[in-house]
Design a protein around this motif. Structure first.
Motif, PDB file in Angstrom:
ATOM      1  N   UNK A 220       0.858  -1.189   0.000  1.00 15.67           N
ATOM      2  CA  UNK A 220       0.000   0.000   0.000  1.00 15.67           C
ATOM      3  C   UNK A 220       0.893   1.237   0.000  1.00 15.67           C
ATOM      4  N   UNK A 221       0.452   2.345  -0.611  1.00 24.71           N
ATOM      5  CA  UNK A 221       1.261   3.567  -0.664  1.00 24.71           C
ATOM      6  C   UNK A 221       1.209   4.336   0.659  1.00 24.71           C
ATOM      7  N   UNK A 222       1.895   3.805   1.643  1.00 21.34           N
ATOM      8  CA  UNK A 222       1.911   4.377   2.989  1.00 21.34           C
ATOM      9  C   UNK A 222       3.358   4.485   3.466  1.00 21.34           C
ATOM     10  N   UNK A 223       3.538   5.176   4.587  1.00 19.48           N
ATOM     11  CA  UNK A 223       4.847   5.280   5.222  1.00 19.48           C
ATOM     12  C   UNK A 223       4.788   4.526   6.545  1.00 19.48           C
ATOM     13  N   UNK A 224       5.683   3.565   6.713  1.00 25.46           N
ATOM     14  CA  UNK A 224       5.704   2.740   7.913  1.00 25.46           C
ATOM     15  C   UNK A 224       6.616   3.377   8.959  1.00 25.46           C
ATOM     16  N   UNK A 225       6.104   3.478  10.160  1.00 28.28           N
ATOM     17  CA  UNK A 225       6.887   3.986  11.290  1.00 28.28           C
ATOM     18  C   UNK A 225       7.119   2.822  12.264  1.00 28.28           C
ATOM     19  N   UNK A 226       8.338   2.319  12.249  1.00 29.16           N
ATOM     20  CA  UNK A 226       8.710   1.226  13.146  1.00 29.16           C
ATOM     21  C   UNK A 226      10.176   1.411  13.517  1.00 29.16           C
ATOM     22  N   UNK A 227      10.480   1.266  14.779  1.00 32.45           N
ATOM     23  CA  UNK A 227      11.819   1.586  15.272  1.00 32.45           C
ATOM     24  C   UNK A 227      12.755   0.385  15.129  1.00 32.45           C
ATOM     25  N   UNK A 228      13.137   0.075  13.890  1.00 34.46           N
ATOM     26  CA  UNK A 228      14.122  -0.980  13.660  1.00 34.46           C
ATOM     27  C   UNK A 228      15.485  -0.553  14.227  1.00 34.46           C
ATOM     28  N   UNK A 229      16.216  -1.498  14.771  1.00 35.96           N
ATOM     29  CA  UNK A 229      17.613  -1.246  15.111  1.00 35.96           C
ATOM     30  C   UNK A 229      18.460  -1.428  13.853  1.00 35.96           C
ATOM     31  N   UNK A 230      19.683  -0.904  13.889  1.00 31.78           N
ATOM     32  CA  UNK A 230      20.586  -1.114  12.757  1.00 31.78           C
ATOM     33  C   UNK A 230      20.822  -2.600  12.522  1.00 31.78           C
TER      34      UNK A 230
END
Length: 562
Positions: A220-230
């Protein structure tokens, strides 16, 4: 042979998907928070020519694609069959298409209409929690919007969003996904239907703590906000079975690194090796992984553009972004120089030129290697490779890539190659467009590129009456060389204002496209913002067409800076 063909077809689809999304993220997402933001189906307009936009075309295509994600390939085909059966030869609407999809699949898709009527890019905030004792993995998805510049109080209803997810275990393998309440596990990728402002999904029988692979295939044309670590991003870059998310993990990792470097470059000089060895190692593994197609590796190893990076900053600082990107590119070039040289040698395409996907991928990776080598300490080696490739090239991809490397390295070889290129292709308009664009987008900050652009505007082959030539030189300079265009002395903005007004009398539609390149002026640092505002006022005072006036008026509407 059939299996190999299927693998190649899947790789080609993945590469095309990445390219489509790259354009959407760089162009359309910025449009969605700018003064010209509008829904896929605008309710009104001042000048219709100003609505041939990325929102209508690129985002509109993504909306249609979501029907297939929600309904499956067979369901989508059934909907298409019904749509043509009912409406072939008719003038129809988005609602007619949605109704055919709904009825063919016995689905209520009334909520899906909001994708056409609401403006802005949805953000999906993701929270996850793993319970080792019960072996459950809970994912909570919440959709929200950021304020739109000229419609800050717009209220938007929740969308129906197909959100594809996978879970990757500690061994790099996909987990078979089983939602709470299901009798048995299903496929490794599950399309969750997010229809409320916030929903929670609970996966059971998850044996170990997984790393989530979110929004697979960009569902879907959205922006995901998730706090991935490096470390999680490096893990997904190495192991995710979804090619798009493998690429996205690398882009997110590099973007995070580049933004940190840009913040530092805004305060002090970048010196020494300040790049994490883990990032160098991660890129080295991708570079050397011959199980991946050359086309895919080229996409993973291509850094995000300076325009995209600036858009991710609270206040865009083009000079700092350019410094950071050049620094990272040089560090990767030097740290992996032997690998780049090996890749360049290994991915030649001997024999007659063939425009096949396989050969195109080989050329793309080889030419990326040449570009990196031209930024490394091995400049003499890169110069030899570039000159040899230029002289022997039998196709425009190789010749233009060699010319770009020579231009970056500078000096007499570059001037000789530019003269030769023009002489060879003087009667080939598309090639001469490339000749202008390569000079306008060169990344050497030690030269006065605005002076070069102005000189090229007096070249016999340049005329404002040729839209493609204008795009090749002026648009390429402004869009492809932001650090030089946004020079603190304001010379880039003066050039922009002059050309918008000059084009306004010749080609108002093209002038409006050029005018839009300053519509996000509020996004920049205060010193640049002030000069851009003055340039917009200069154009507003003398503009004649409603095409350009609409753009400038909307850009100057009083609203708080983002």
């Amino acid at each position: 042979m059939a299996a190999a063909g299927a693998v190649n077809a899947a790789a080609a689809r993945a590469s095309q998907r990445i390219e489509n999304v790259r354009i959407l993220q760089q162009v359309q997402f910025a449009e969605d928070v700018g003064p010209m933001a509008h829904p896929v189906r605008p309710e009104s307009y001042v000048e219709i020519n100003n609505f041939y936009t990325a929102t209508i075309y690129e985002k509109g295509a993504e909306v249609v694609r979501m029907y297939q994600t929600l309904l499956g390939r067979d369901g989508f085909r059934q909907g298409m069959d019904l749509y043509f059966q009912r409406h072939d030869g008719q003038a129809v609407s988005c609602d007619d298409f949605r109704q055919a999809m709904a009825e063919a699949n016995q689905r209520d898709l009334a909520q899906f209409e909001h994708w056409y009527s609401q403006l802005g890019t949805p953000y999906i905030l993701v929270h996850s929690e793993y319970d080792e004792a019960t072996q459950t993995y809970t994912v909570t998805l919440a959709q929200h919007y950021k304020p739109v510049l000229n419609a800050p109080h717009t209220v938007r209803a929740p969308l129906l969003i197909p959100f594809a997810i996978g879970l990757v275990d500690a061994n790099g393998q996909d987990c078979a996904l089983q939602l709470d309440g299901e009798d048995a596990p299903g496929s490794a990728t599950r399309v969750l239907e997010l229809s409320q402002a916030e929903q929670t999904f609970r996966f059971i029988n998850v044996q170990t703590q997984p790393v989530p692979s979110l929004l697979r295939d960009f569902s879907a044309p959205v922006i995901v906000e998730y706090d991935y670590t490096d470390d999680e991003l490096i893990f997904l870059l190495a192991h995710d079975s979804d090619p798009f998310n493998r690429w996205a993990a690398g882009q997110r990792l590099v973007t995070r690194t580049l933004l940190a470097l840009a913040r530092q470059a805004g305060r002090t000089q970048l010196t020494g090796n300040q790049l994490s060895q883990s990032i160098i190692d991660a890129f080295g593994r991708i570079l050397r992984d011959e199980t991946l197609t050359p086309a895919f590796r080229e996409q993973v190893l291509t850094l995000p553009t300076e325009i995209y990076l600036a858009e991710q900053m609270d206040q865009a600082d083009p000079a700092a972004v350019h410094t950071a990107r050049q620094y990272l590119r040089t560090q990767l070039a030097n740290a992996l120089s032997h690998d780049w040289s090996a890749i360049y040698a290994r991915h030649q395409t001997p024999g007659p030129y063939q425009p096949t996907p396989a050969d195109m991928g080989q050329r793309a990776l080889k030419n990326l290697a040449l570009s990196y080598l031209s930024h490394s300490k091995q400049s003499a080696h890169a110069l030899h490779l570039a000159q040899t490739q230029y002289d022997r090239a039998d196709n425009m991809s190789d010749r233009s890539a060699a010319l770009a490397a020579l231009i970056h390295l500078g000096g007499q070889p570059a001037q000789a190659a530019l003269a030769d290129f023009y002489q060879r292709f003087e009667n080939e308009p598309l090639a001469i467009d490339k000749w202008f664009a390569l000079q306008a987008t060169q990344q050497r900050t030690e030269i006065d590129l605005i002076k070069i652009v102005r000189t090229l505007m007096h070249h016999p082959a340049f005329t404002l009456k040729n839209p493609n030539r204008v795009r090749a030189l002026i648009f390429s300079f402004i869009s492809g060389n932001p650090a030089q265009f946004h020079a603190t002395n304001g010379t880039g903005y003066a050039l922009w204002a002059e050309q918008v007004l000059a084009l306004d009398t010749l080609n108002p539609q093209l002038a409006a496209r050029l005018a839009r390149l300053l519509e996000r002026w509020r996004k920049f640092t205060p010193a640049l913002r002030e000069q851009m505002h003055a340039a917009l006022e200069t154009v507003l005072a003398s503009v004649h067409s409603k095409d350009v006036r609409e753009i400038i008026d909307k850009a100057l509407i009083s609203a708080p800076a983002k």
